[in-house]
Write an enzyme that holds these catalytic residues in place. Structure first.
Site, PDB file in Angstrom:
ATOM      1  N   LYS A  10     -11.750  40.216  37.531  1.00 11.62           N
ATOM      2  CA  LYS A  10     -12.923  40.404  36.687  1.00 11.62           C
ATOM      3  C   LYS A  10     -13.728  41.781  37.121  1.00 11.62           C
ATOM      4  O   LYS A  10     -13.947  42.107  38.045  1.00 11.62           O
ATOM      5  CB  LYS A  10     -14.269  39.124  37.021  1.00 11.62           C
ATOM      6  CG  LYS A  10     -13.448  37.830  36.669  1.00 11.62           C
ATOM      7  CD  LYS A  10     -13.470  37.586  35.064  1.00 11.62           C
ATOM      8  CE  LYS A  10     -13.096  36.112  34.772  1.00 11.62           C
ATOM      9  NZ  LYS A  10     -13.132  36.039  33.593  1.00 11.62           N
ATOM     10  N   ASP A  25     -10.663  41.904  33.155  1.00 11.90           N
ATOM     11  CA  ASP A  25     -11.511  41.077  32.187  1.00 11.90           C
ATOM     12  C   ASP A  25     -12.928  41.748  32.516  1.00 11.90           C
ATOM     13  O   ASP A  25     -13.650  41.257  33.466  1.00 11.90           O
ATOM     14  CB  ASP A  25     -11.347  39.646  32.473  1.00 11.90           C
ATOM     15  CG  ASP A  25     -12.135  38.759  31.433  1.00 11.90           C
ATOM     16  OD1 ASP A  25     -12.881  39.478  30.647  1.00 11.90           O
ATOM     17  OD2 ASP A  25     -11.915  37.629  31.399  1.00 11.90           O
ATOM     18  N   GLU A  61      -9.541  42.974  29.058  1.00 13.93           N
ATOM     19  CA  GLU A  61      -9.785  41.782  28.246  1.00 13.93           C
ATOM     20  C   GLU A  61     -11.299  41.989  27.748  1.00 13.93           C
ATOM     21  O   GLU A  61     -12.230  42.274  28.968  1.00 13.93           O
ATOM     22  CB  GLU A  61      -9.457  40.551  29.057  1.00 13.93           C
ATOM     23  CG  GLU A  61      -9.881  39.323  28.562  1.00 13.93           C
ATOM     24  CD  GLU A  61      -9.335  38.151  29.458  1.00 13.93           C
ATOM     25  OE1 GLU A  61      -9.858  37.033  29.150  1.00 13.93           O
ATOM     26  OE2 GLU A  61      -8.337  38.491  29.982  1.00 13.93           O
ATOM     27  N   GLU A  78     -10.754  34.489  23.384  1.00 14.98           N
ATOM     28  CA  GLU A  78     -10.999  33.436  23.889  1.00 14.98           C
ATOM     29  C   GLU A  78     -12.544  32.860  23.194  1.00 14.98           C
ATOM     30  O   GLU A  78     -12.742  31.948  23.239  1.00 14.98           O
ATOM     31  CB  GLU A  78     -11.238  33.279  25.426  1.00 14.98           C
ATOM     32  CG  GLU A  78     -12.416  34.194  25.724  1.00 14.98           C
ATOM     33  CD  GLU A  78     -12.483  34.391  27.520  1.00 14.98           C
ATOM     34  OE1 GLU A  78     -13.229  33.545  27.947  1.00 14.98           O
ATOM     35  OE2 GLU A  78     -11.499  35.124  27.950  1.00 14.98           O
ATOM     36  N   ASP A  92      -8.024  29.723  22.364  1.00 16.54           N
ATOM     37  CA  ASP A  92      -8.782  29.008  23.388  1.00 16.54           C
ATOM     38  C   ASP A  92      -8.578  27.734  22.885  1.00 16.54           C
ATOM     39  O   ASP A  92      -8.767  27.481  21.569  1.00 16.54           O
ATOM     40  CB  ASP A  92     -10.144  29.296  23.755  1.00 16.54           C
ATOM     41  CG  ASP A  92     -10.842  28.391  24.509  1.00 16.54           C
ATOM     42  OD1 ASP A  92     -11.073  28.839  25.736  1.00 16.54           O
ATOM     43  OD2 ASP A  92     -11.096  27.592  23.986  1.00 16.54           O
ATOM     44  N   HIS A 138      -6.207  31.731  26.700  1.00 18.47           N
ATOM     45  CA  HIS A 138      -7.313  31.750  27.815  1.00 18.47           C
ATOM     46  C   HIS A 138      -7.367  30.206  28.502  1.00 18.47           C
ATOM     47  O   HIS A 138      -7.079  29.318  27.668  1.00 18.47           O
ATOM     48  CB  HIS A 138      -8.576  31.851  27.334  1.00 18.47           C
ATOM     49  CG  HIS A 138      -9.866  31.423  27.983  1.00 18.47           C
ATOM     50  ND1 HIS A 138     -10.606  30.491  27.718  1.00 18.47           N
ATOM     51  CD2 HIS A 138     -10.291  32.042  29.010  1.00 18.47           C
ATOM     52  CE1 HIS A 138     -11.591  30.489  28.410  1.00 18.47           C
ATOM     53  NE2 HIS A 138     -11.554  31.375  29.556  1.00 18.47           N
TER      54      HIS A 138
END
Length: 435
Positions: free
Chosen positions: A221, A249, A275, A302, A325, A352
């Site tokens: 992240k 992400d 992402e 997602e 998703d 995701h």
């Protein structure tokens, strides 16, 4: 056995994951992984139920559960066999309720609620067939698959005839691919080391463990502070080496110029993809970032609220990787449409799965895609997050960095009854202990 639907039970299930910052990222700093949960019951006498849910991260359950309840009238009293035999028709009934549709249309909380109902119906249909959902879907004829999809708004990109031709072309290899899937599983990557709230020590330890367990890709992240992002990425790269893919992400944190500048800072560590660099429904911004950041891959999906938005991302050449998703859109049927669109445009799907039960559900969609739609796993994998699986009757199994193909009948959606009680909100024991 004939019967009608007699029960439509909704539950609020929440896990206090914010206590340890599991699931934390630049945008979602205190997530309590949660499920607005649905159980469908019948009087057919076979003892089978359909289970489905919508994933939220806490208080959203209050709204999401109410939205699911609004669909009760479409299920109770209906003939079970008739409904399950025409889930394409049932999808259209739910989506085209004019008064509820006004709340979208075809997006947001109401659309996700429809997904919970549709997914629960598919869970029941697969249980009745004695098959895992991925196998049930993979054994449908190309025409039966096409009939599940609503092509309204899609025909400028994908027509029913094109979808039928695509499915028919890969049909001859289905049995071989299903055997390969059972033998080798479906490739996975893990986000478990990379939550933004984790310390450097925890990041390093979990990254090492992931590689030792057979994962060839991890995800970090980013997005809160670029200097910290660079430092953490450098640390992760030093731990796993150059042979392991590292995706990042940003969870929607950046504007276009900011995203391009951040990607330039991260480029030296070879990000496999970046992402959600910006607002998840801003097609043109993603397209601009992709052009300016090339050859770094851009991924999103997602939070794509419908098949129509996915169509636009693909038409605009805005993404390199599509991340569907299992509970964001209106269930299995709409995700089949999304898989068909991705196959038409030649874009890999890497679903995701960072949330309670999402790994359990989305594995079936990716495996169906491999067997019956795209026919490949090249540059494709499913996200894996290592928590909360113990609460499911049929939890995912990871073997040497791959999802083992589920064998139990159903959609792997059913949460254990004791979990539904203990983590029921607000009166479950887990929440009394957390206070």
């Amino acid at each position: 056995m004939p019967g009608v639907f007699t029960g439509f039970r909704t539950l609020d299930v929440r896990f206090p994951t914010s206590a340890d910052l599991d699931g934390s990222d630049a945008m979602n700093v205190d997530p309590d992984y949660s499920a607005a949960y649905l159980i469908l019951e019948t009087d057919a006498g076979d003892g089978l139920e359909g289970h489905g849910f919508v994933f939220t991260i806490g208080r959203g359950n209050d709204v999401q559960r109410a939205a699911i309840e609004a669909l009760r009238q479409y299920v109770l009293g209906r003939d079970v066999d008739a409904v399950l035999a025409d889930l394409g028709g049932m999808w259209r009934e739910l989506v085209y309720d004019a008064q509820l549709r006004w709340l979208g249309p075809e997006k947001g909380v109401m659309h996700m609620a429809i997904g919970a109902v549709i997914n629960a119906l598919w869970d029941l249909r697969a249980k009745r067939a004695g098959l895992p959902l991925w196998q049930l879907l993979s054994e449908l004829s190309p025409q039966e698959i096409v009939d599940l999809v609503d092509f309204r708004y899609l025909t400028d990109a994908l027509t029913p005839d094109e979808a039928l031709a695509l499915l028919t072309a890969v049909e001859p290899g289905r049995a071989e691919r299903a055997a390969t899937l059972r033998a080798n599983g479906y490739p996975a990557y893990t986000t478990s080391p990379g939550w933004l709230g984790y310390s450097d020590e925890k990041l390093s330890r979990l990254a090492k463990e992931a590689v030792a367990e057979g994962f060839t890709q991890i995800k970090l992240k980013v997005g809160a502070d670029i200097d910290d992002d660079v430092r953490r990425f450098a640390l992760a790269r030093s731990v796993v080496g150059d042979g392991v893919r590292i995706a990042v992400d940003a969870n929607q944190r950046w504007d276009v110029d900011e995203a391009v500048a951040a990607i330039e800072r991260l480029r030296e560590f070879d990000p496999w993809w970046v992402e959600e660099p910006t607002a998840p429904d801003d097609v043109l911004a993603h397209a601009a970032i992709r052009r300016r950041a090339a050859p770094v891959r851009i991924a999103t999906g997602e939070h794509a609220h419908s098949r129509v938005l996915v169509k636009q991302f693909l038409q605009a050449e805005a993404i390199d990787v599509l991340q569907l998703d299992s509970t964001r859109v209106a269930g299995v049927n709409e995700n089949i449409a999304i898989l068909l669109l991705a196959a038409k445009f030649g874009i890999p799907v890497c679903p995701h799965a960072g949330g309670v039960g999402l790994c359990e559900l989305v594995q079936h969609l990716a495996m169906f895609d491999f067997v019956a739609v795209s026919g490949t796993t090249t540059d494709r994998n499913i996200e894996y997050v290592d928590h909360l699986h113990e609460h499911f009757l049929d939890p995912v199994r990871i073997v040497r960095g791959a999802y083992a193909a589920p064998a139990a009948p159903g959609f792997s959606a059913q949460i254990r009854s004791e979990t539904l009680v203990r983590f029921g909100f607000p009166d479950g024991e887990a929440w009394k202990e957390a206070q």
